[in-house]
Design an enzyme around this catalytic site. Structure first.
Site, PDB file in Angstrom:
ATOM      1  N   LYS A 204      53.656  36.877 -13.141  1.00  0.00           N
ATOM      2  CA  LYS A 204      54.327  36.917 -14.433  1.00  0.00           C
ATOM      3  C   LYS A 204      53.745  37.975 -15.364  1.00  0.00           C
ATOM      4  O   LYS A 204      54.417  38.376 -16.315  1.00  0.00           O
ATOM      5  CB  LYS A 204      54.303  35.536 -15.096  1.00  0.00           C
ATOM      6  CG  LYS A 204      55.011  34.436 -14.311  1.00  0.00           C
ATOM      7  CD  LYS A 204      56.364  34.856 -13.818  1.00  0.00           C
ATOM      8  CE  LYS A 204      57.168  33.771 -13.105  1.00  0.00           C
ATOM      9  NZ  LYS A 204      56.470  32.971 -12.105  1.00  0.00           N
TER      10      LYS A 204
ATOM     11  N   TYR B   7      61.104  21.264  -5.819  1.00  0.00           N
ATOM     12  CA  TYR B   7      60.257  22.097  -6.676  1.00  0.00           C
ATOM     13  C   TYR B   7      58.980  21.356  -7.087  1.00  0.00           C
ATOM     14  O   TYR B   7      59.032  20.231  -7.561  1.00  0.00           O
ATOM     15  CB  TYR B   7      61.021  22.511  -7.940  1.00  0.00           C
ATOM     16  CG  TYR B   7      60.163  23.298  -8.912  1.00  0.00           C
ATOM     17  CD1 TYR B   7      59.900  24.642  -8.696  1.00  0.00           C
ATOM     18  CD2 TYR B   7      59.581  22.685 -10.011  1.00  0.00           C
ATOM     19  CE1 TYR B   7      59.085  25.359  -9.558  1.00  0.00           C
ATOM     20  CE2 TYR B   7      58.763  23.392 -10.895  1.00  0.00           C
ATOM     21  CZ  TYR B   7      58.516  24.723 -10.657  1.00  0.00           C
ATOM     22  OH  TYR B   7      57.698  25.434 -11.511  1.00  0.00           O
TER      23      TYR B   7
ATOM     24  N   TYR C  80      53.986  27.400  -5.440  1.00  0.00           N
ATOM     25  CA  TYR C  80      54.596  28.677  -5.055  1.00  0.00           C
ATOM     26  C   TYR C  80      53.912  29.314  -3.841  1.00  0.00           C
ATOM     27  O   TYR C  80      54.442  29.311  -2.744  1.00  0.00           O
ATOM     28  CB  TYR C  80      54.541  29.656  -6.242  1.00  0.00           C
ATOM     29  CG  TYR C  80      55.315  29.229  -7.462  1.00  0.00           C
ATOM     30  CD1 TYR C  80      56.697  29.364  -7.499  1.00  0.00           C
ATOM     31  CD2 TYR C  80      54.675  28.701  -8.576  1.00  0.00           C
ATOM     32  CE1 TYR C  80      57.414  28.994  -8.626  1.00  0.00           C
ATOM     33  CE2 TYR C  80      55.393  28.329  -9.711  1.00  0.00           C
ATOM     34  CZ  TYR C  80      56.760  28.478  -9.728  1.00  0.00           C
ATOM     35  OH  TYR C  80      57.467  28.116 -10.838  1.00  0.00           O
TER      36      TYR C  80
HETATM   37  C1  LIG Z   1      57.047  32.132 -11.146  1.00  0.00           C
HETATM   38  C2  LIG Z   1      56.259  32.209  -9.916  1.00  0.00           C
HETATM   39  C3  LIG Z   1      56.856  32.598  -8.698  1.00  0.00           C
HETATM   40  C4  LIG Z   1      58.326  32.896  -8.588  1.00  0.00           C
HETATM   41  O1  LIG Z   1      58.633  34.129  -9.179  1.00  0.00           O
HETATM   42  P1  LIG Z   1      60.106  34.376  -9.759  1.00  0.00           P
HETATM   43  O2  LIG Z   1      60.040  35.765 -10.280  1.00  0.00           O
HETATM   44  O3  LIG Z   1      60.336  33.369 -10.834  1.00  0.00           O
HETATM   45  O4  LIG Z   1      61.064  34.182  -8.647  1.00  0.00           O
HETATM   46  C5  LIG Z   1      56.062  32.691  -7.573  1.00  0.00           C
HETATM   47  N1  LIG Z   1      54.739  32.416  -7.630  1.00  0.00           N
HETATM   48  C6  LIG Z   1      54.131  32.030  -8.765  1.00  0.00           C
HETATM   49  C7  LIG Z   1      52.684  31.720  -8.713  1.00  0.00           C
HETATM   50  C8  LIG Z   1      54.863  31.918  -9.947  1.00  0.00           C
HETATM   51  O5  LIG Z   1      54.245  31.536 -11.077  1.00  0.00           O
END
Ligand SMILES: *Cc1c(COP(=O)(O)O)cnc(C)c1O
Length: 350
Positions: free
Chosen positions: A58, A276, A302
């Protein structure tokens, strides 16, 4: 129509951007993990090391949102996300770094009531960073959450503030994805400098900014590497449409052609269940394998799921090919899942 590195760079340079990330992030080999798969090489792009407040993907995205916020003269940024969102933690840190205020809305996306989930990990960091917290009772109402955050922004405007809302729903200019168009350039340059070819990139696909940005950037440069998106939020069919839309939105924003075709958008939702932010055995295994073989820390929401996807791709389609894992960060959430992780890894040690 293929662009040169310089063309694409010039396109990105026309967009307002704040400096937040430590770039370039390292691109490293994972030889030990590779030995356990059929792949000829495994690499990792260390976007967990983007520097700011424990880092993650991010930070690259926020450079373009905050560039836009600053260009509009904003003094307050608003963002909505899951309780253990990395995005909101990093928005709060970015706001502090740039001398702005931050309001965070936390959505009830994950049915978890453990104290660790509610108060540790990213929530602890949000509090430490001093962001103003709001809560939203529904986790699967993106439009509703966006509407509520706009009401909060309106109230701030009435108070004399200049708010900027970071929207997550499709249909907005995908500033965040530009951070990953830029990352595609960075990866292409690093691979050239290292003298390696990458046949496949494996990346998480949530809001889709990371996936769409990388795919767009690689194809714009004429690089044919397969980009395998690993679903972390929605099923593959729903996500497919989202990524196609995002790619067109990037083209509109950059005023270029969209180089991405339907066949370029590859997705797997095999690591998503039960949903999720909820762990499954393959994800726990992947977190353990990366930690034990490479000393690499992944997260339960993630990067652990994406590593599960990478290991599957390496075993099924890796023969004679080299794969790149995009480590998007998220590691503070390890502490929010402490009870499940303790259970899983104390058993493994016995
Ligand atoms: C938000 C996030 C993702 C996904 O990325 P997007 O751009 O929202 O698809 C993957 N890994 C982590 C650690 C995240 O915080």
């Amino acid at each position: 129509m293929t662009m040169t590195f310089e063309d694409l760079e010039a396109c990105l340079a026309r967009q307002p951007r704040a400096h937040l990330a430590h770039l370039p992030t390292p691109l490293e080999a994972m030889p030990n993990l590779c030995a356990h798969t059929g792949a000829s090489a495994l690499y990792v792009k260390r976007d967990d090391c983007t520097g700011l407040a424990f880092g993650g993907n991010k930070v690259r995205q926020l450079e373009f949102y905050f560039g836009q916020a600053q260009a509009e003269g904003a003094d307050t940024v608003l963002i909505t996300g899951a309780v253990q969102s990395n995005f909101v933690r990093l928005a709060a840190a970015s706001a502090n770094h740039l001398g702005m205020a931050c309001h965070i809305q936390l959505e009830e996306r994950v049915p978890k009531s453990e104290p660790a989930y509610r108060a540790s990990g990213n929530v602890l960091l949000d509090r430490l960073l001093g962001a103003t917290l709001h809560s939203y009772p529904d986790g699967e109402d993106e439009a509703g959450a966006d509407a509520r955050i706009r009401e909060i922004a309106e109230a701030l405007r009435q108070d004399g503030k200049t708010p900027y809302v970071i929207p997550l729903t499709p249909g907005h200019a995908p500033y965040g994805a530009l951070g990953y168009v830029d990352a595609a350039l960075e990866i292409a340059r690093q691979a050239d400098a290292m003298g390696i070819a990458i046949d496949e990139v494996v990346v998480g696909s949530g809001s889709g900014h990371t996936h769409a940005g990388l795919l767009f950037g690689l194809r714009a440069l004429g690089i044919p590497a397969r980009v395998s998106g690993i679903c972390v939020r929605r099923d593959a069919t729903t996500q497919q449409r989202r990524i196609a839309t995002r790619c067109q939105e990037i083209a509109n924003l950059l005023e270029t052609e969209n180089p991405v075709t339907e066949e370029d958008i590859q997705l797997s939702d095999a690591a998503l269940a039960p949903g999720y932010g909820r762990l499954n055995p393959a994800t726990l295994d992947a977190i353990g394998e990366a930690a034990r073989h490479e000393g690499l820390l992944l997260d339960p929401v993630y990067s652990g799921k994406v590593m599960a996807g990478l290991l599957t791709r390496a075993r099924d389609a890796g023969q004679g090919r080299s794969l790149l894992f995009i480590h998007t960060g998220g590691t503070p959430a390890l502490f929010a899942y402490e009870p499940e992780l303790t259970e899983a890894f104390s058993q493994a040690a016995e």
